[in-house]
Design a protein around this motif. Structure first.
Motif: not given
Length: 419
Positions: A3, A205, A290-291, A294-295, A297-298, A305
């Motif tokens: 971002e 992304e 995208s969220s 990201q989640q 990946i965490e 993706y």
């Protein structure tokens, strides 16, 4: 981190060209300089208005740009310099579309560039001399480098944006005549194309791009983070003034002097209570997906993706072809509303090659003489009007001359009506 990179990229693009730099000169320096030393006489090329004398006024190569300076443009077969030791010094350059080339006599002369666009112009000129050009054909436009100009126009229909290789990209508007190349610069559309073809394929992304209007120009409102700014629709540069920016946490974009409701395809996104937004459903879907990525990946998952992220057009819409619940494709406008009854059922050739270009062209045209579209919204290969017919390509541009007999056309086939 992604971002932040996106933020920096857009910020630099929008403000870099607006921040000038230069040498500060003492007040009265030019007056003293001109009076004491005088200015040399600029080349006459910029002042003589004919085919053999052209040039460009530029800041003079003197301290503080005190004097006038004309950069001459050399025409075809005029002597020029390729540069290098012993080859002389250029005081001008070859005019647009020409380049300096070495000749067999040892000299260097300006010659027309050998490019795809110039060859297309030559083909048009040859057919025109033989009377083989159609009434709705238009000579290709080339830029100063000999590449295709930023737009291609069809008389009585529309103009659309294109790359330097003549590839059609986002951006279309009614053809209103000779001034279209200046009104429709396609700067935003071309920037979007460059970003999505050079940067986006290598990142996980979607890369945020400036928002465009339907004609390929910059939308007058661009946002970085929660702050939105008024910009020049041709260059994308920020415009100064307190009323030319808002903080979305406090005010909506409707408070900006450059806000135009006709250009706001999603006004519901600008309403409600603070904090406000300047977004679209497609952009919101990207943020949501995208969220999820990201989640994942965490959480230690390896989410695929590339096949899950939505793609938005430069105006923020989801596209001009929509998929219904039963699998049928339909043509839609910039607000996602169906365009007439153009559709294609799955498992058919019409479904696979559907592009809706004719449907979209007809939708924005101001003329009453609309092109004939196929059932799936594509251009019908043969167009007819006022007793004559002609062939067109996938963009609706005429190819070859007209004929009163359809069977004599190069694109004729017995099923021409059932495209």
């Amino acid at each position: 981190m992604a971002e932040l990179n996106i933020f920096v990229f857009i910020l630099l693009y929008l403000i870099n060209s607006a921040v000038g730099s230069g040498i500060l000169c003492e007040i009265g320096f030019c007056q003293k300089f001109v009076n004491d030393g005088g200015c040399s006489q600029p080349a006459a090329d910029c002042s003589i208005n004919n085919a053999t004398h052209t040039g460009m006024w530029l800041p003079s190569p003197t301290l503080c740009n005190c004097c006038e300076y004309c950069l001459p443009f050399y025409g075809r077969e005029q002597p020029c310099s390729l540069g290098g030791t012993g080859t002389g010094t250029n005081i001008g350059r070859c005019t647009d579309g020409y380049t300096c080339e070495r000749h067999e006599d040892g000299g260097s002369y300006c010659q027309r560039m050998d490019t795809e666009c110039h060859r297309a112009q030559d083909s048009y000129d040859q057919r025109s001399a033989l009377g083989q050009v159609g009434v709705l054909e238009e000579r290709p436009l080339c830029d100063g480098k000999g590449q295709y100009a930023h737009i291609s126009c069809t008389p009585t229909q529309t103009c659309f944006c294109q790359t330097e290789h003549g590839e059609r990209i986002f951006g279309e508007a009614p053809n209103l005549g000779a001034g279209m190349p200046e009104k429709m610069r396609c700067g935003c559309s071309m920037l979007y194309h460059k970003i999505t073809t050079t940067i986006s394929p290598g990142v996980p992304e979607p890369v945020t791009t400036p928002r465009c209007t339907s004609d390929g120009n910059f939308h007058p409102i661009q946002c970085v983070g929660n702050t939105c700014y008024c910009v020049d629709i041709i260059t994308g540069r920020f415009l100064d003034g307190a009323e030319r920016s808002v903080n979305l946490t406090e005010e909506p974009i409707t408070k900006m002097v450059c806000y135009d409701r006709d250009l706001d395809n999603y006004p519901e996104q600008s309403e409600g209570d603070p904090p406000y937004k300047f977004t679209t459903s497609c952009y919101e879907n990207i943020v949501e997906v995208s969220s999820w990525i990201q989640q994942s990946i965490e959480d230690g998952y390896n989410m695929e993706y590339h096949n899950s992220l939505p793609e938005c057009l430069p105006d923020g819409s989801s596209g001009r072809i929509a998929l219904l619940g039963n699998g049928t494709k339909i043509c839609v406008d910039e607000r996602g509303q169906p365009i007439k009854d153009y559709s294609a059922a799955p498992g058919t050739p019409e479904f696979d090659n559907m592009d809706c270009k004719c449907a979209l062209t007809s939708h924005i045209m101001t003329s009453n003489e609309l092109p004939v579209c196929c059932r799936n919204g594509n251009f019908r290969r043969i167009q007819c009007r006022r007793g004559v017919c002609w062939c067109v390509d996938a963009e609706g541009r005429q190819q070859g001359g007209e004929s009163e007999s359809i069977m004599t056309l190069a694109c004729f086939n017995v099923a021409w009506r059932d495209c």
